[in-house]
Scaffold this active site. Structure first.
Site, PDB file in Angstrom:
ATOM      1  CE1 TYR A   1      52.666  43.403  38.646  1.00  0.00           C
ATOM      2  CE2 TYR A   1      53.073  44.435  40.768  1.00  0.00           C
ATOM      3  CZ  TYR A   1      53.035  43.311  39.981  1.00  0.00           C
ATOM      4  OH  TYR A   1      53.350  42.094  40.528  1.00  0.00           O
TER       5      TYR A   1
ATOM      6  NE  ARG B   1      49.709  49.453  40.891  1.00  0.00           N
ATOM      7  CZ  ARG B   1      49.368  49.879  42.071  1.00  0.00           C
ATOM      8  NH1 ARG B   1      49.573  51.125  42.411  1.00  0.00           N
ATOM      9  NH2 ARG B   1      48.837  49.052  42.940  1.00  0.00           N
TER      10      ARG B   1
ATOM     11  N   GLY C   1      54.069  39.057  46.822  1.00  0.00           N
ATOM     12  CA  GLY C   1      52.942  39.696  47.486  1.00  0.00           C
ATOM     13  C   GLY C   1      53.261  40.789  48.480  1.00  0.00           C
TER      14      GLY C   1
ATOM     15  CB  CYS D   1      38.291  61.607  25.828  1.00  0.00           C
ATOM     16  SG  CYS D   1      39.192  62.970  25.111  1.00  0.00           S
ATOM     17  CD  GLU D   2      38.019  55.836  30.071  1.00  0.00           C
ATOM     18  OE1 GLU D   2      37.555  55.254  31.058  1.00  0.00           O
ATOM     19  OE2 GLU D   2      38.230  55.272  28.982  1.00  0.00           O
TER      20      GLU D   2
ATOM     21  N   GLY E   1      57.890  40.762  43.419  1.00  0.00           N
ATOM     22  CA  GLY E   1      57.859  41.680  42.278  1.00  0.00           C
ATOM     23  C   GLY E   1      57.924  43.113  42.778  1.00  0.00           C
TER      24      GLY E   1
HETATM   25  N1  LLP Z   1      53.882  35.360  41.726  1.00  0.00           N
HETATM   26  C1  LLP Z   1      52.686  35.246  41.097  1.00  0.00           C
HETATM   27  C2  LLP Z   1      52.209  33.915  40.728  1.00  0.00           C
HETATM   28  C3  LLP Z   1      51.935  36.387  40.826  1.00  0.00           C
HETATM   29  O1  LLP Z   1      50.750  36.286  40.228  1.00  0.00           O
HETATM   30  C4  LLP Z   1      52.424  37.671  41.198  1.00  0.00           C
HETATM   31  C5  LLP Z   1      51.658  38.886  40.912  1.00  0.00           C
HETATM   32  C6  LLP Z   1      53.685  37.737  41.831  1.00  0.00           C
HETATM   33  C7  LLP Z   1      54.373  36.560  42.085  1.00  0.00           C
HETATM   34  C8  LLP Z   1      54.309  39.027  42.245  1.00  0.00           C
HETATM   35  O2  LLP Z   1      53.556  39.674  43.204  1.00  0.00           O
HETATM   36  P1  LLP Z   1      54.119  40.979  43.940  1.00  0.00           P
HETATM   37  O3  LLP Z   1      55.312  40.579  44.759  1.00  0.00           O
HETATM   38  O4  LLP Z   1      54.475  41.963  42.894  1.00  0.00           O
HETATM   39  O5  LLP Z   1      52.983  41.422  44.759  1.00  0.00           O
HETATM   40  N2  LLP Z   1      48.864  44.899  38.436  1.00  0.00           N
HETATM   41  C9  LLP Z   1      48.622  44.845  39.869  1.00  0.00           C
HETATM   42  C10 LLP Z   1      49.394  43.719  40.527  1.00  0.00           C
HETATM   43  C11 LLP Z   1      49.107  42.367  39.961  1.00  0.00           C
HETATM   44  C12 LLP Z   1      49.897  41.262  40.602  1.00  0.00           C
HETATM   45  C13 LLP Z   1      49.742  39.987  39.859  1.00  0.00           C
HETATM   46  N3  LLP Z   1      50.516  38.891  40.341  1.00  0.00           N
HETATM   47  C14 LLP Z   1      48.947  46.190  40.478  1.00  0.00           C
HETATM   48  O6  LLP Z   1      49.318  47.114  39.747  1.00  0.00           O
HETATM   49  O7  LLP Z   1      48.806  46.374  41.687  1.00  0.00           O
END
Ligand code: LLP
Length: 422
Positions: free
Chosen positions: A375, A317, A242, A346-347, A279
């Site tokens: 992402y 994103r 997060g 095209c949007e 992540g």
């Molecule tokens: N653990 C779980 C259970 C998760 O669902 C996620 C992300 C992470 C760890 C890793 O989170 P991070 O450290 O990357 O914040 N596509 C979206 C982000 C979706 C995140 C989903 N879960 C974007 O492009 O912002």
């Protein structure tokens, strides 16, 4: 800190000019810096150990960037993997991440995926519901195994981020409400197919403020006491991911050191093995999307449209979350102008920025979208029958294509016209 900078007037990734990659691989193309990945992995780990967290288990959230070469780099740093599908598990194993260091998260694991994970011997299942726990226990028993598992708790806190990537509020689909947890935990712990050993949480992504996390951890601390008082042995707590990154001037994400200090403070009496699933903070600023300006078209008023060859299908994103990605010329002249940056799809949703002051670019110029290492490529689609963008990894003065461009013709070749239409 990252390794993307202008050297002799040209944007480089480490020692590699992006002009060369664009010339040889074409555009659009995602480019990652190995040194940046390694640095972020080390800074995150050191932040935890400096704060006194012994031997943290760090599982990279593969969803952020599942490229095999990227995983290999992180495996080299001792990172495990947080996976949410059979496909991600396969990648983690292919990258050489030991099965015992893989955590299986995700709100809808199906039986085939759980059975494959059990057979592979993955380290931990983060169970999302009583129903899933029962299914997992049954599968494990059939295989003569006992699955190490924790229960994902929904602490009902507002992560103060985009609603689409908030996961810790009561109304979100993730985890089990705090008040229901002791009863469900008790019933799952009684199943012979499960070795229930703790809890997990993940309240959302791109957090720029540590307070919601600290609040959530406080609730988990109380829950641990309650579970122990009920006779359960709690040895593992997975704190999720997060941590946010800087996308835009003015974003001030917490430094990993501040995060580490907060975690140490919030968990000091827990006496458990702490686990983490970062992540974005590892790979976000380790990648850019290189794009070429197709042409510049006058807009209404004085703001032209810069039409680039990357689109919402390549970097979703902005269209999905109204996300900001800095846009910079690969060979900036010093001139600036205000423009709308759009792709060819095209949007109207295929818009990267409106009315933004950027480096002055003209048709044929190369530019980058920054902070595209998380992402980015992984969320690409083939909408408008566009191909899939290739990915390149740079290390010093070398580069390698680590994911090939998938041409529209290849995608077309996988489609079939039934004989009654032939
Ligand atoms: N653990 C779980 C259970 C998760 O669902 C996620 C992300 C992470 C760890 C890793 O989170 P991070 O450290 O990357 O914040 N596509 C979206 C982000 C979706 C995140 C989903 N879960 C974007 O492009 O912002």
């Amino acid at each position: 800190m990252d390794y993307f900078q202008i050297i002799d007037g040209v944007m480089h990734v480490e020692d590699m000019p992006l002009t060369r990659i664009a010339e040889e691989v074409g555009s659009p193309v995602y480019v990652y810096s190995q040194a940046t990945l390694i640095r972020h992995a080390q800074v995150f780990r050191e932040a935890l150990t400096k704060a006194g967290i012994n031997n943290p288990h760090i599982a990279f959230a593969i969803k952020a960037n599942p490229n095999l070469a990227v995983l290999k780099v992180l495996a080299g740093e001792g990172y495990g993997a947080d996976v949410v599908s059979g496909g991600e598990m396969r990648r983690a194993l292919a990258a050489g991440i030991p099965a015992k260091d893989i955590v299986f998260s995700g709100v809808g694991k199906d039986d085939a995926e759980m059975a494959a994970a059990l057979k592979a011997g993955i380290g931990q299942f983060n169970i999302e519901s009583e129903e899933e726990g029962r299914d997992l226990a049954a599968l494990a028993e059939t295989l003569g195994l006992r699955a190490d598992a924790v229960l994902r708790v929904n602490p009902d806190v507002d992560a103060q981020t985009n609603a689409k990537i908030s996961t810790g509020k009561a109304e979100n689909k993730f985890g089990i409400g705090l008040h229901q947890t002791p009863a469900i935990y008790g019933r799952l712990a009684a199943l012979p197919g499960l070795n229930m050993r703790g809890v997990a949480l993940h309240i959302g992504s791109q957090l720029l403020n540590l307070e919601p996390l600290e609040t959530a951890f406080g609730k988990i601390g109380k829950l641990i006491t309650d579970l122990r008082n009920a006779g359960h042995s709690i040895s593992h707590v997975d704190l999720g991911g997060g941590l946010g990154v800087r996308y835009k001037e003015g974003d001030v994400p917490p430094h990993p050191d501040e995060y580490g200090a907060m975690v140490a403070r919030a968990t000091k009496d827990w006496g458990v093995q702490l686990m983490f699933e970062p992540g974005r903070v590892i790979c976000g600023n380790a990648g850019v999307l290189v794009t070429k300006v197709i042409r510049v078209k006058p807009g209404s008023g004085n703001t032209p449209f810069v039409i680039v060859d990357a689109a919402m299908n390549d970097l979703a994103r902005p269209a999905l979350y109204d996300a900001w990605h800095d846009f910079e010329a690969v060979s900036p002249t010093g001139d600036r102008f205000t423009a709308n940056i759009v792709g060819p799809v095209c949007e109207t949703g295929d818009t990267f920025a409106m009315g933004r002051e950027i480096d002055k670019v003209i048709a044929g110029d190369l530019a980058i979208f920054r902070t595209a290492g998380a992402y980015g490529a992984t969320m690409a689609s083939t909408y408008n029958s566009r191909g899939l963008v290739p990915e390149v990894l740079v290390s010093g003065d070398r580069y390698a294509v680590v994911a090939e461009r998938i041409e529209p013709a290849t995608i077309l070749a996988a489609e079939h016209v039934p004989d009654w239409l032939a």
